[in-house]
Enzyme design. Structure first.
Site, PDB file in Angstrom:
ATOM      1  N   SER A  18     -21.882   8.780  37.563  1.00 19.65           N
ATOM      2  CA  SER A  18     -22.601   7.655  36.965  1.00 19.65           C
ATOM      3  C   SER A  18     -24.066   8.051  36.759  1.00 19.65           C
ATOM      4  O   SER A  18     -24.336   9.039  36.066  1.00 19.65           O
ATOM      5  CB  SER A  18     -22.450   6.411  37.841  1.00 19.65           C
ATOM      6  OG  SER A  18     -22.913   5.258  37.177  1.00 19.65           O
TER       7      SER A  18
ATOM      8  N   GLU B  28     -13.424   2.983  32.191  1.00 21.65           N
ATOM      9  CA  GLU B  28     -14.703   2.888  32.903  1.00 21.65           C
ATOM     10  C   GLU B  28     -15.173   1.441  33.077  1.00 21.65           C
ATOM     11  O   GLU B  28     -15.581   1.025  34.154  1.00 21.65           O
ATOM     12  CB  GLU B  28     -15.780   3.675  32.155  1.00 21.65           C
ATOM     13  CG  GLU B  28     -15.612   5.181  32.166  1.00 21.65           C
ATOM     14  CD  GLU B  28     -16.153   5.833  33.428  1.00 21.65           C
ATOM     15  OE1 GLU B  28     -16.610   5.108  34.333  1.00 21.65           O
ATOM     16  OE2 GLU B  28     -16.115   7.076  33.500  1.00 21.65           O
TER      17      GLU B  28
END
Length: 555
Positions: free
Chosen positions: A207, A342
């Site tokens: 991330s 995601e």
């Protein structure tokens, strides 16, 4: 009496030369800052490793060091016990607790043995550049070190303390990234004492940590500090990861804190006196971001260095896309990729904010990527909106019935599109291989998906791959050996550590990583880690093709 004295002298001499003396004790390590005593921990049956936690690498960034590049720690006298993590850097604690202790620049080293020369993997945590730490509670090293690799984690500054910039010399930004660079310098100077190879370092992160890895690949300040890189679910090209208006954001923080100032020098002087917890509370949380959330910059993230910055101090001397297209980055073997669902967590966004779909329906222009600079209300805008709506939503207004397609749209714009571009450009511009992956496995270790009760939907949600790399304390309960998640965990750890050791995630004759992973060579070749492990081309094919064709028409 002389016999007793002689016996004592002999005993002392024996202890001082014994392999169990502090000089040869693997738990005692001399570093450039001082002496450390670690501890021996278990990583499973017949598996042990040495742990050294809370090692300071930078001075506390307080007073005049706040909003500045970090300075190396001054060191300590005597033996420092390295069996506990230090405090996390100030941030918005999810439990609402204040943390104003800025003496947080520390790192942790986990090694199979303090002798030898092993590949080193340095982990950079995610958390939207606003949260997180390198603590082993989440990033337990058990599975990585059991592959005979040294693992390092660190704390770096987050939020306004890590990334506020006035766009000029008074506060240039990117302090959190410079913290990471200082920790990598510490690794370069010290990791050999822990059984690591300072010339074989792989940086990896997820991330915001994945984007941070990409920024380090682009930054001239990181030259020579790593030899390989892995970005999981993050790129400098993701819209949330790059701040284009840092001064405006800094001024908004001042307004939120009721600070009046005459110029940027005065603003920074006053912010150096503010409590970190006050600054963090004034920074918006995810649900306070303007809609569309995640498709524009998080307030305090990396930014370009101000004009006229000394090149020796510039972390990011240009726009990320320009640096990439010009080939101005470190040519190292690179893994990048994302999870197939995601943004699946956004099925809950309408529940948390019932107005979200109304905002889109009343102003559909916000569906268009900001970076395209398309004028609202123009024929071009209407045409693009119509195509997006038809592709994802069958031309219908957004509603509860379209929650899942809405998450697919967000997956593509928040993560997949930028990462797909990253894989393509790097593969075209560099000599070293680029490896591209798609993680789609769902199982017992998909921790976020299971925690959010999203199992009615297909795919792996953001951060779901972390349970297949790290021992996360107490979550989940121990798994039976025949659980499919165990197989994927072994595969993930083997792929990543093979890459760290050799630059090739699937070397010949590996019984675990036995499906060949091809480098990207013109067709967006990728490796799918799912219920079936396979090599393929063009992940999310129609979806990525849609955006690439749209972008070509806009440009």
């Amino acid at each position: 009496m002389l016999k007793i004295v002689g016996l004592v002298a002999f005993t002392v001499a024996t202890v001082c030369t014994s392999p169990f003396s502090p000089i040869n004790d693997p738990l005692i390590v001399e570093t450039t800052g001082g002496t450390l005593r670690g501890e021996r921990l278990s990583c499973g049956l017949f598996c042990n490793y040495f742990s050294f936690k809370g090692i300071p690498y930078g001075k506390a960034p307080v007073d005049e060091l706040r909003f500045r590049a970090p300075e190396p720690h001054e060191g300590w006298d005597g033996i420092r016990e390295a069996n506990q993590h230090t405090v996390s850097c100030p941030q918005n604690d999810i439990l609402g607790r204040d943390n104003d202790d800025e003496d947080c620049l520390s790192l942790n080293v986990y090694t199979p043995n303090t002798s030898g020369r092993r590949a080193v993997m340095v982990w950079i945590y995610g958390g939207a550049f606003s949260l997180g730490s390198g603590d082993s509670f989440i990033y337990g090293p058990d599975f990585i070190v059991s592959e005979d690799v040294v693992m390092v984690t660190m704390n770096y500054r987050v939020g306004p303390l890590g990334f506020l910039s006035t766009g000029d010399e008074h506060a240039t930004g990117n302090y959190g990234m410079k913290d990471i660079i200082l920790s990598l310098k510490w690794v370069k100077a010290n990791i050999a004492r822990f059984g690591g190879d300072p010339d074989n370092v792989t940086i990896f992160g997820e991330s915001a940590g994945g984007a941070a890895v990409h920024y380090l690949v682009l930054s001239p300040l990181a030259k020579g500090l790593f030899q390989k890189a892995i970005s999981q679910s993050g790129s400098a090209l993701n819209p949330w990861a790059y701040q284009t208006h840092p001064e405006r954001t800094a001024h908004q923080l001042a307004k939120d804190l009721n600070i009046t100032f005459t110029d940027n020098a005065d603003l920074i002087r006053q912010l150096r006196l503010a409590r970190p917890s006050d600054m963090n509370r004034a920074s918006p949380g995810m649900m306070s971001f303007p809609i569309p959330r995640g498709l524009s910059s998080i307030p305090f993230v990396p930014c370009r260095d101000p004009e006229n910055t000394d090149p020796e101090d510039a972390f990011l001397p240009g726009e990320p896309i320009d640096l990439m297209n010009a080939g101005n980055f470190h040519d190292v073997p690179y893994i990048t990729g994302f999870n197939d669902a995601e943004s699946l967590f956004l099925v809950y966004e309408e529940i948390l904010d019932p107005n979200v779909f109304n905002v889109y329906n009343e102003n559909p222009h916000i569906m268009i990527p900001l970076q395209w600079n398309v004028s609202a209300g123009s024929p071009e805008s209407d045409d693009i909106v119509s195509k997006i709506s038809q592709f994802y939503f069958q031309g219908q207004p957004l509603s509860t019935a379209l929650r899942y397609p809405y998450t697919q749209y967000n997956t593509d714009l928040m993560f997949a599109r930028g990462i797909d571009m990253t894989a393509k450009i790097h593969a075209e511009k560099q000599q070293e291989p680029v490896f591209y992956y798609l993680f789609s496995f769902t199982g017992a270790l998909n921790l976020l998906k299971n925690l959010l009760s999203l199992n009615l939907y297909p795919g792996a949600v953001h951060a779901d791959e972390l349970g297949y790399l790290f021992q996360i304390t107490s979550i989940p309960a121990p798994l039976l050996p025949n659980n499919p998640a165990i197989r994927i965990r072994r595969l993930m750890c083997r792929l990543w550590t093979n890459f760290a050791k050799t630059g090739d995630p699937t070397p010949p004759n590996d019984p675990i990583a036995n499906v060949l992973w091809h480098r990207v060579s013109g067709n967006q070749e990728y490796y799918e880690i799912g219920s079936t492990v396979q090599a393929n081309a063009n992940p999310l094919g129609d979806r990525m093709r849609f955006w690439n064709e749209m972008k070509d028409k806009v440009n």
